[in-house]
Design an enzyme around this catalytic site. Structure first.
Site, mmCIF file in Angstrom:
data_model
loop_
_atom_site.group_PDB
_atom_site.id
_atom_site.type_symbol
_atom_site.label_atom_id
_atom_site.label_comp_id
_atom_site.label_asym_id
_atom_site.label_seq_id
_atom_site.Cartn_x
_atom_site.Cartn_y
_atom_site.Cartn_z
ATOM 1 C CD GLN A 177 4.207 2.107 1.280
ATOM 2 O OE1 GLN A 177 4.508 3.382 1.267
ATOM 3 N NE2 GLN A 177 3.176 1.717 1.569
ATOM 4 C CG PHE A 235 7.919 6.154 10.928
ATOM 5 C CD1 PHE A 235 7.951 5.265 11.921
ATOM 6 C CD2 PHE A 235 8.847 6.283 9.969
ATOM 7 C CE1 PHE A 235 8.956 4.107 11.663
ATOM 8 C CE2 PHE A 235 9.637 5.172 9.832
ATOM 9 C CZ PHE A 235 9.869 3.992 10.810
ATOM 10 N NE ARG A 236 5.402 11.598 8.184
ATOM 11 C CZ ARG A 236 5.995 10.249 7.354
ATOM 12 N NH1 ARG A 236 5.407 9.198 7.621
ATOM 13 N NH2 ARG A 236 7.112 10.528 6.882
ATOM 14 C CB ALA A 284 3.116 2.114 8.679
ATOM 15 C CB CYS A 319 32.073 -4.261 8.492
ATOM 16 S SG CYS A 319 32.450 -5.729 7.682
ATOM 17 C CB CYS A 364 29.501 -3.600 5.653
ATOM 18 S SG CYS A 364 31.030 -2.812 5.506
ATOM 19 C CG HIS A 371 10.652 1.943 2.227
ATOM 20 N ND1 HIS A 371 9.267 2.563 2.522
ATOM 21 C CD2 HIS A 371 10.626 2.509 0.709
ATOM 22 C CE1 HIS A 371 8.862 3.283 1.687
ATOM 23 N NE2 HIS A 371 9.619 3.419 0.446
HETATM 24 P P1 NAD Z 1 1.141 5.384 6.583
HETATM 25 O O1 NAD Z 1 1.059 5.600 7.940
HETATM 26 O O2 NAD Z 1 1.168 6.603 5.674
HETATM 27 O O3 NAD Z 1 -0.612 4.863 6.557
HETATM 28 C C1 NAD Z 1 -0.900 3.782 7.466
HETATM 29 C C2 NAD Z 1 -2.321 3.841 6.947
HETATM 30 O O4 NAD Z 1 -2.722 2.418 7.788
HETATM 31 C C3 NAD Z 1 -3.097 4.879 7.857
HETATM 32 O O5 NAD Z 1 -4.314 5.379 6.898
HETATM 33 C C4 NAD Z 1 -3.803 4.139 9.119
HETATM 34 O O6 NAD Z 1 -4.925 4.574 9.437
HETATM 35 C C5 NAD Z 1 -4.004 2.786 8.397
HETATM 36 N N1 NAD Z 1 -4.149 1.602 9.551
HETATM 37 C C6 NAD Z 1 -3.718 1.738 10.780
HETATM 38 N N2 NAD Z 1 -3.877 0.595 11.419
HETATM 39 C C7 NAD Z 1 -4.754 -0.165 10.493
HETATM 40 C C8 NAD Z 1 -5.172 -1.462 10.636
HETATM 41 N N3 NAD Z 1 -4.928 -2.109 11.529
HETATM 42 N N4 NAD Z 1 -5.690 -1.967 9.626
HETATM 43 C C9 NAD Z 1 -5.941 -1.253 8.278
HETATM 44 N N5 NAD Z 1 -5.331 -0.083 8.315
HETATM 45 C C10 NAD Z 1 -4.871 0.533 9.252
HETATM 46 O O7 NAD Z 1 1.868 4.152 6.169
HETATM 47 P P2 NAD Z 1 2.607 4.069 4.899
HETATM 48 O O8 NAD Z 1 1.778 4.364 3.592
HETATM 49 O O9 NAD Z 1 3.338 2.714 5.019
HETATM 50 O O10 NAD Z 1 3.859 4.862 4.866
HETATM 51 C C11 NAD Z 1 4.530 5.369 6.046
HETATM 52 C C12 NAD Z 1 6.054 5.067 5.843
HETATM 53 O O11 NAD Z 1 6.684 4.854 7.273
HETATM 54 C C13 NAD Z 1 6.309 3.863 4.887
HETATM 55 O O12 NAD Z 1 7.496 4.432 4.153
HETATM 56 C C14 NAD Z 1 6.990 2.790 5.766
HETATM 57 O O13 NAD Z 1 8.267 2.396 5.510
HETATM 58 C C15 NAD Z 1 7.301 3.535 7.120
HETATM 59 N N6 NAD Z 1 6.933 2.833 8.438
HETATM 60 C C16 NAD Z 1 6.987 1.239 8.425
HETATM 61 C C17 NAD Z 1 6.817 0.774 9.613
HETATM 62 C C18 NAD Z 1 6.823 -0.715 9.528
HETATM 63 O O14 NAD Z 1 7.819 -1.291 9.348
HETATM 64 N N7 NAD Z 1 5.800 -1.515 10.407
HETATM 65 C C19 NAD Z 1 5.987 1.380 10.598
HETATM 66 C C20 NAD Z 1 5.771 2.695 10.342
HETATM 67 C C21 NAD Z 1 6.400 3.357 9.393
#
Ligand code: NAD
Length: 263
Positions: free
Chosen positions: A106, A38-39, A27, A159, A134, A126
């Site tokens: 991810q 997300f969090r 993310a 669908c 569908c 993911h």
């Molecule tokens: P995570 O939220 O656990 O970790 C993200 C990390 O990236 C954090 O440590 C954060 O500090 C760091 N970060 C934020 N901005 C940054 C930048 N500009 N450069 C470098 N690092 C940066 O994310 P994760 O490990 O991908 O796990 C979260 C889950 O949520 C995944 O399963 C994902 O599928 C999903 N998700 C996806 C999206 C998306 O598709 N863009 C967005 C949110 C969550």
């Protein structure tokens, strides 16, 4: 040179002398495109209940499905409109330089493809939220098409071919990861020369096994992240900072090294 530049140079040297560079993203690589995690304080879970996002509830509860579709059609999901940033484009450049072995991500935002990485080099563990699938016949629809139906008042779209239930094509909690994509990601991680993690805490299982497999198989592990990750101690090179700035610098160095080698 700052420590940061030294580290970027070391990564560039690794890339320049490697054939198979595997990128693993989370993310954090997309926050510079305006997609919140997300969090975090502005994250999706501040507004919606994560319990609604289990596959069990999606299949069994029409109201849950309606809420999910409503979230997608209300424009709350910035990711459907987001554009790639410098980090995504740097990875695309790696491909143009003939170094990219694959991007295991991810993320469900489709930004690697939007930035120009060919579809067959992106392994979306993911799924991808820019599509709906569908559950009856497996047909996929662009999310814009489904959004059009939602805006016309269809609250729980079906669908158009088999009337099966539609689901956003992202993996919900409790749902299996797509097995072919997982297997191919694992195969590439075990046979890459360098694995570069960008923007992930590496805390989500089983996706976080991919960089571990690479490390165990003898690849050099690089982690670029803002803040700590679960695998910092395993990394050969750990760069603290923003993926966009660091990846752009690395590519700049790679290009000058490849230019030097060709002279
Ligand atoms: P995570 O939220 O656990 O970790 C993200 C990390 O990236 C954090 O440590 C954060 O500090 C760091 N970060 C934020 N901005 C940054 C930048 N500009 N450069 C470098 N690092 C940066 O994310 P994760 O490990 O991908 O796990 C979260 C889950 O949520 C995944 O399963 C994902 O599928 C999903 N998700 C996806 C999206 C998306 O598709 N863009 C967005 C949110 C969550």
């Amino acid at each position: 040179m700052t420590e940061w530049q030294h580290q970027a140079e070391a990564v560039a040297e690794l890339i320049a002398t490697s054939q198979r560079v595997l990128i693993f993203t989370g993310a954090g690589i997309s926050t510079e495109s305006g997609i919140p995690d997300f969090r975090g304080p502005d994250g999706i879970w501040q507004k919606y209940d994560p319990d609604d996002f289990t596959i069990e509830k999606f299949l069994s509860d029409e109201e849950v499905r309606k809420r999910q579709w409503q979230m997608l059609s209300s424009g709350d999901l910035a990711m459907l409109k987001a554009q790639p940033n410098a980090a995504h484009y740097a990875i695309t450049e790696l491909n143009s330089l003939g170094k990219l072995y694959g991007v295991v991500t991810q993320n469900v935002d489709g930004l690697h493809q939007k930035a120009g990485v060919p579809e067959d080099l992106v392994f979306q563990l993911h799924g991808n939220l820019s599509r709906a699938v569908c559950l009856g016949c497996g047909r996929r629809y662009p999310m814009e098409t489904v959004a059009g139906w939602l805006n016309q008042g269809m609250a729980d779209p079906a669908c158009h071919f088999c009337m099966g239930m539609l689901k956003p094509d992202a993996v919900l909690f409790g749902e299996q990861l797509p097995s072919k994509i997982l297997l191919e990601s694992e195969r590439r991680s075990r046979s890459c020369d360098v694995c570069i993690v960008m923007g992930s805490t590496l805390s989500v299982f089983p996706a976080n096994l991919i960089p571990q497999y690479a490390r165990q198989a003898g690849a050099t592990l690089v982690i670029i992240n803002l803040g700590p990750t679960e695998m910092d101690q395993m990394a050969h090179i750990r760069i603290e900072g923003k993926a966009g700035e660091i990846a752009s610098l690395i590519i700049q160095y790679v290009k000058s090294k490849l230019g030097e080698n060709h002279d």
